[in-house]
Design a protein around this motif. Structure first.
Motif, PDB file in Angstrom:
ATOM      1  N   GLU A  38       0.788  -1.082   0.104  1.00  0.00           N
ATOM      2  CA  GLU A  38      -0.085  -0.217   0.031  1.00  0.00           C
ATOM      3  C   GLU A  38       0.898   1.510  -0.092  1.00  0.00           C
ATOM      4  N   ASN A  39       0.457   2.415  -0.676  1.00  0.00           N
ATOM      5  CA  ASN A  39       1.097   3.341  -0.760  1.00  0.00           C
ATOM      6  C   ASN A  39       0.071   4.603  -0.582  1.00  0.00           C
ATOM      7  N   SER A  40       0.183   5.810  -0.607  1.00  0.00           N
ATOM      8  CA  SER A  40      -0.545   7.021  -0.549  1.00  0.00           C
ATOM      9  C   SER A  40      -1.767   7.132  -1.555  1.00  0.00           C
ATOM     10  N   ILE A  41      -1.563   6.430  -2.761  1.00  0.00           N
ATOM     11  CA  ILE A  41      -2.489   6.433  -3.711  1.00  0.00           C
ATOM     12  C   ILE A  41      -3.005   5.150  -4.299  1.00  0.00           C
ATOM     13  N   GLY A  42      -2.727   4.083  -3.614  1.00  0.00           N
ATOM     14  CA  GLY A  42      -3.133   2.718  -4.187  1.00  0.00           C
ATOM     15  C   GLY A  42      -2.913   1.583  -3.270  1.00  0.00           C
ATOM     16  N   PHE A  43      -3.171   0.493  -3.650  1.00  0.00           N
ATOM     17  CA  PHE A  43      -2.813  -0.782  -2.726  1.00  0.00           C
ATOM     18  C   PHE A  43      -3.029  -1.863  -3.690  1.00  0.00           C
ATOM     19  N   GLY A  44      -2.742  -3.163  -3.364  1.00  0.00           N
ATOM     20  CA  GLY A  44      -2.919  -4.213  -3.941  1.00  0.00           C
ATOM     21  C   GLY A  44      -2.172  -5.442  -3.423  1.00  0.00           C
ATOM     22  N   ASN A  45      -2.066  -6.534  -4.259  1.00  0.00           N
ATOM     23  CA  ASN A  45      -1.344  -7.618  -3.904  1.00  0.00           C
ATOM     24  C   ASN A  45      -0.248  -8.097  -5.166  1.00  0.00           C
ATOM     25  N   LEU A  46       0.786  -8.648  -4.628  1.00  0.00           N
ATOM     26  CA  LEU A  46       1.796  -9.279  -5.400  1.00  0.00           C
ATOM     27  C   LEU A  46       1.930 -10.624  -5.190  1.00  0.00           C
ATOM     28  N   TYR A  47       2.037 -11.508  -6.200  1.00  0.00           N
ATOM     29  CA  TYR A  47       2.279 -12.852  -6.105  1.00  0.00           C
ATOM     30  C   TYR A  47       3.430 -13.239  -6.908  1.00  0.00           C
ATOM     31  N   ILE A  48       4.496 -14.035  -6.366  1.00  0.00           N
ATOM     32  CA  ILE A  48       5.688 -14.383  -6.830  1.00  0.00           C
ATOM     33  C   ILE A  48       5.749 -15.703  -6.922  1.00  0.00           C
ATOM     34  N   TYR A  49       6.428 -16.467  -7.892  1.00  0.00           N
ATOM     35  CA  TYR A  49       6.688 -17.913  -8.107  1.00  0.00           C
ATOM     36  C   TYR A  49       7.943 -17.660  -9.117  1.00  0.00           C
ATOM     37  N   GLU A  50       8.843 -18.696  -8.239  1.00  0.00           N
ATOM     38  CA  GLU A  50      10.186 -18.913  -8.634  1.00  0.00           C
ATOM     39  C   GLU A  50      11.013 -17.792  -8.938  1.00  0.00           C
TER      40      GLU A  50
END
Length: 316
Positions: A273-285
């Protein structure tokens, strides 16, 4: 881009030439490298008979069982819908299910008015509209009831498009807008190397989606467009696009603080999250499997204020 427990990922994102149709603009995104890992999507899995989705032995609204019969990992994407069973559902978080395995997954109901077996589950032509995905994520992060937020958001969607489904089914709301959406799907073509998209409505950036490679993105291209389009009023007006602002949104997302979360599959999960937005990050290998971002709205700020007031009251 500093990710806990991840040595290095390919986070260089190129913004390609914007495509505009009426009030909507799509900025195609392309990462520096394209990774062709063997990953099965839910849609392909159903088509090839390599995936089964079932109700639990004792049916429960917020859990489904997924069997991956393939020799490859199975990708289920946040907001992706399956229809049938006792109720239509959406996946609550992107998950990568190991080959030849059985998993219980967290889901939300998108058909409030039905709790009766209809048919075997099958892949839907839709993912949750972006306002529902955003509300779901915000509720989860604030420890609020996720399912209630999903139902409330779908009710708001029906009201906004002046449509009512007998069972409050999100998929039927989409079907009611099929003719209106067709011209937009024709207007926004996938370009060479594209593995993501940044979405702009009425001149305002709403969010972006980025996937591991173009092959995976291509299966979600139309679903993503529809998921943003259905939450907007179609206008003939075109708006000037500030590509530097779009680039800044991605750079700020990269510079956010990432917090690792428990994983239900082969993926590593991070919230940011930052001052203007938010979300999710998914990592594989060590690569970006799926990266979703939602621009904050005035409604988000109001909900944050309410949550802060509740927490303050509890401390007092």
């Amino acid at each position: 881009m500093i990710i806990p427990g991840v040595e290095k990922i390919n986070s260089n994102v190129e913004l390609l030439n914007p495509q505009t149709h009426k009030h909507m603009t799509i900025v195609p995104l392309k990462t520096e490298h394209s990774y062709k890992l063997d990953i099965l999507t839910l849609k392909k899995g159903f088509e090839l008979g390599l995936v089964e989705v079932k109700e639990c032995k004792h049916s429960t609204v917020n859990t489904l069982i997924v069997k991956n019969k393939s020799i490859d990992p199975l990708l289920l994407v946040d907001g992706e819908e399956v229809v049938g069973g006792d109720q239509n559902r959406i996946v609550n978080s992107t998950i990568l299910i190991a080959p030849q395995s059985l998993s219980k997954i967290s889901v939300s109901c998108t058909e409030h008015g039905r709790w009766k077996y209809k048919s075997e589950f099958r892949s839907s032509a839709h993912i949750a509209n972006y306002k529902t995905r955003r509300a779901k994520l915000r509720a989860k992060r604030s420890n609020m009831p996720v399912q209630q937020e999903v139902w409330s958001s779908i009710d708001d969607l029906e009201e906004s498009i002046d449509f009512s489904s007998d069972t409050s089914a999100m998929s039927e709301s989409y079907e009611s807008q099929k003719i209106n959406h067709a011209e937009f799907l024709k207007a926004f073509e996938i370009v060479d190397g594209q593995n993501g998209a940044l979405i702009i409505l009425n001149g305002e950036i709403k969010g972006f989606e980025l996937f591991l490679n173009p092959e995976i993105y291509s299966q979600f291209h139309e679903k993503i467009i529809k998921s943003y389009l259905i939450d907007s009023k179609i206008e003939n007006t075109t708006y000037a696009i500030n590509i530097d602002e779009a680039r800044l949104v991605i750079e700020q997302a990269k510079d956010s603080t990432f917090e690792d979360k428990p994983s239900n599959g082969l993926e590593k999960v991070f919230e940011f999250e930052n001052s203007i937005g938010f979300g999710n990050l998914y990592i594989y290998e060590q690569e970006i499997l799926h990266w979703s971002y939602f621009k904050k709205s005035s409604d988000d700020q109001k909900k944050e204020d309410v949550i802060e007031d509740i927490e303050l009251g509890e401390r007092i």
